[in-house]
Design a protein around this motif. Structure first.
Motif, mmCIF file in Angstrom:
data_model
loop_
_atom_site.group_PDB
_atom_site.id
_atom_site.type_symbol
_atom_site.label_atom_id
_atom_site.label_comp_id
_atom_site.label_asym_id
_atom_site.label_seq_id
_atom_site.Cartn_x
_atom_site.Cartn_y
_atom_site.Cartn_z
ATOM 1 N N UNK A 196 6.868 54.241 59.337
ATOM 2 C CA UNK A 196 6.257 53.505 60.436
ATOM 3 C C UNK A 196 4.834 53.988 60.681
ATOM 4 N N UNK A 197 4.129 53.229 61.505
ATOM 5 C CA UNK A 197 2.748 53.541 61.847
ATOM 6 C C UNK A 197 2.691 53.987 63.312
ATOM 7 N N UNK A 198 2.015 55.084 63.513
ATOM 8 C CA UNK A 198 1.943 55.686 64.841
ATOM 9 C C UNK A 198 1.329 54.716 65.849
ATOM 10 N N UNK A 199 1.916 54.696 67.038
ATOM 11 C CA UNK A 199 1.367 53.892 68.121
ATOM 12 C C UNK A 199 1.210 54.774 69.350
ATOM 13 N N UNK A 200 -0.017 54.903 69.798
ATOM 14 C CA UNK A 200 -0.288 55.719 70.973
ATOM 15 C C UNK A 200 0.222 55.028 72.223
ATOM 16 N N UNK A 201 0.786 55.787 73.102
ATOM 17 C CA UNK A 201 1.162 55.239 74.394
ATOM 18 C C UNK A 201 -0.111 54.877 75.145
ATOM 19 N N UNK A 202 -0.127 53.693 75.726
ATOM 20 C CA UNK A 202 -1.328 53.251 76.435
ATOM 21 C C UNK A 202 -1.696 54.251 77.528
ATOM 22 N N UNK A 203 -2.982 54.636 77.603
ATOM 23 C CA UNK A 203 -3.394 55.575 78.649
ATOM 24 C C UNK A 203 -3.313 54.934 80.027
ATOM 25 N N UNK A 204 -3.326 55.777 81.029
ATOM 26 C CA UNK A 204 -3.376 55.279 82.399
ATOM 27 C C UNK A 204 -4.765 54.724 82.682
ATOM 28 N N UNK A 205 -4.862 53.895 83.696
ATOM 29 C CA UNK A 205 -6.147 53.299 84.060
ATOM 30 C C UNK A 205 -7.038 54.326 84.749
ATOM 31 N N UNK A 206 -8.345 54.231 84.552
ATOM 32 C CA UNK A 206 -9.273 55.109 85.283
ATOM 33 C C UNK A 206 -9.117 54.933 86.793
ATOM 34 N N UNK A 207 -9.382 55.986 87.509
ATOM 35 C CA UNK A 207 -9.249 55.960 88.979
ATOM 36 C C UNK A 207 -10.583 56.335 89.620
ATOM 37 N N UNK A 208 -10.605 56.266 90.973
ATOM 38 C CA UNK A 208 -11.775 56.729 91.726
ATOM 39 C C UNK A 208 -13.060 56.017 91.385
ATOM 40 N N UNK A 209 -13.022 54.712 91.188
ATOM 41 C CA UNK A 209 -14.236 53.966 90.831
ATOM 42 C C UNK A 209 -15.242 53.970 91.983
ATOM 43 N N UNK A 210 -16.511 54.110 91.617
ATOM 44 C CA UNK A 210 -17.601 54.125 92.599
ATOM 45 C C UNK A 210 -18.792 53.351 92.053
ATOM 46 N N UNK A 211 -19.672 52.926 92.968
ATOM 47 C CA UNK A 211 -20.874 52.194 92.581
ATOM 48 C C UNK A 211 -22.052 52.700 93.409
ATOM 49 N N UNK A 212 -23.196 52.922 92.764
ATOM 50 C CA UNK A 212 -24.407 53.405 93.432
ATOM 51 C C UNK A 212 -25.578 52.510 93.043
ATOM 52 N N UNK A 213 -26.342 52.054 94.058
ATOM 53 C CA UNK A 213 -27.549 51.282 93.788
ATOM 54 C C UNK A 213 -28.656 52.204 93.284
ATOM 55 N N UNK A 214 -29.291 51.809 92.184
ATOM 56 C CA UNK A 214 -30.426 52.564 91.679
ATOM 57 C C UNK A 214 -31.722 52.053 92.315
ATOM 58 N N UNK A 215 -32.833 52.786 92.103
ATOM 59 C CA UNK A 215 -34.103 52.414 92.706
ATOM 60 C C UNK A 215 -34.539 51.030 92.247
ATOM 61 N N UNK A 216 -34.281 50.738 90.987
ATOM 62 C CA UNK A 216 -34.602 49.402 90.495
ATOM 63 C C UNK A 216 -33.681 48.385 91.147
ATOM 64 N N UNK A 217 -34.231 47.261 91.529
ATOM 65 C CA UNK A 217 -33.416 46.214 92.144
ATOM 66 C C UNK A 217 -32.418 45.595 91.168
ATOM 67 N N UNK A 218 -32.594 45.888 89.904
ATOM 68 C CA UNK A 218 -31.799 45.224 88.890
ATOM 69 C C UNK A 218 -30.809 46.160 88.187
ATOM 70 N N UNK A 219 -30.566 47.340 88.777
ATOM 71 C CA UNK A 219 -29.680 48.314 88.138
ATOM 72 C C UNK A 219 -28.766 48.975 89.154
ATOM 73 N N UNK A 220 -27.496 49.111 88.771
ATOM 74 C CA UNK A 220 -26.539 49.924 89.531
ATOM 75 C C UNK A 220 -25.862 50.871 88.545
ATOM 76 N N UNK A 221 -25.339 51.958 89.055
ATOM 77 C CA UNK A 221 -24.569 52.894 88.231
ATOM 78 C C UNK A 221 -23.148 52.942 88.761
ATOM 79 N N UNK A 222 -22.190 52.718 87.856
ATOM 80 C CA UNK A 222 -20.780 52.799 88.238
ATOM 81 C C UNK A 222 -20.190 54.071 87.627
ATOM 82 N N UNK A 223 -19.212 54.637 88.299
ATOM 83 C CA UNK A 223 -18.552 55.844 87.805
ATOM 84 C C UNK A 223 -17.070 55.772 88.110
ATOM 85 N N UNK A 224 -16.317 56.645 87.486
ATOM 86 C CA UNK A 224 -14.862 56.660 87.637
ATOM 87 C C UNK A 224 -14.324 58.019 87.232
ATOM 88 N N UNK A 225 -13.066 58.246 87.508
ATOM 89 C CA UNK A 225 -12.400 59.487 87.104
ATOM 90 C C UNK A 225 -11.531 59.229 85.880
#
Length: 302
Positions: A196-225
């Motif tokens: 057989x061929x190995x199948x990885x168990x699906x990882x859990x979903x990222x948590x703790x999502x956040x969003x920060x507005x950057x100085x540019x009006x056209x950019x944001x930065x998103x982050x997660x755990x």
């Protein structure tokens, strides 16, 4: 005079019969001997050890964890008959979700169970069919044995074939002369193996999502755990903009540019074999502002 002529005639007749009989007997003797040994059940073959253990089944169960990964095992082939025989063919059958063409197989004669590489080699796949082993010139003396080294290699894609399985069955044949053959007497279960061929168990979903507005009006930065249990190596994180993949990040942050749109950003953790988690919680974004003449512009965290 008459008596002498009669004797001479009889003597010549006897000589003629002896010559004819001698030629006939020689031809009959060769055929008769071969037929007698074969019909007496002297051509016989097994891939079990002397203690009855199967050797073909040692090829499984086995799980491949990478492409081009190989497994090599020694198959013991024993001649349990009373005449010399030659290993001639191997019939391969298979079933399962993994295509036989995804597994390459090679056969060669080994000098011992370590199965060091040597030549000649017969190459095939587990797709099925009868494969000739005649080029190996594998002769088995009466009650003798030899080692048929067998290597299987997964040649497909770990991502597309993940979780698939195949069960293959080998049937090795030997021959004596041109008309007498023997097939491995080991029961089918002892001549079969599963890979057989190995199948990885699906990882859990990222948590703790956040969003920060950057100085540019056209950019944001998103982050997660990183999700629990998500260890390296891995495939990073896929970033989606309203369901469309826009990139992959090897860290837990990503810069997003946009203009005048409402959307949801989501993140998926990706395992090393490409298996993905479900989406993270939505990270909503909206336009940064509005101008009377030009309308909405930029991007901002909601």
């Amino acid at each position: 005079m008459k008596s002498s002529t009669r004797i001479s005639f009889i003597a010549g007749f006897v000589v003629f019969l002896s010559l004819v009989s001698g030629v006939s007997f020689a031809a009959w003797s060769a055929s008769s001997t071969q037929t007698a040994t074969a019909s007496a059940g002297a051509v016989a073959l097994t891939t079990a050890t002397a203690s009855g253990a199967s050797t073909i089944s040692a090829l499984g169960p086995h799980t491949y964890t990478a492409s081009n990964q190989s497994l090599t095992k020694a198959i013991t082939v024993r001649n349990t008959g009373t005449v010399e025989a030659t290993v001639s063919t191997i019939a391969i059958t298979r079933s399962g979700t993994l295509g036989g063409d995804q597994i390459a197989v090679k056969f060669w004669v080994g000098t011992n169970s370590s199965c060091a590489a040597t030549t000649p080699v017969v190459s095939a796949t587990l797709a099925g069919g009868t494969v000739s082993l005649s080029t190996l010139k594998m002769k088995l003396a009466s009650t003798g044995s030899a080692i048929l080294c067998t290597s299987t290699t997964f040649t497909g894609s770990l991502v597309s074939q993940a979780g698939k399985t195949t069960t293959a069955t080998f049937a090795i044949n030997s021959s004596a002369g041109t008309n007498w053959n023997a097939t491995d007497v080991v029961a089918e279960a002892g001549r079969s193996f599963t890979q057989s061929i190995f199948q990885t168990k699906a990882p859990n979903a990222p948590t703790g999502t956040m969003c920060v507005n950057e100085r540019s009006d056209y950019t944001v930065t998103v982050s997660w755990n990183a999700p629990a249990g998500f260890t390296t190596p891995n495939g990073g994180y896929n970033v989606y903009y309203d369901g469309s993949l826009i990139g992959n990040s090897t860290t837990t942050t990503a810069s997003i540019t946009g203009n005048a749109t409402w959307a949801d950003i989501t993140i998926r953790a990706v395992a090393s074999d490409g298996t993905m988690s479900v989406d993270s919680a939505d990270i909503p974004v909206r336009p940064r502002g509005y101008e009377y003449r030009s309308g909405y512009y930029g991007i901002a965290c909601n």
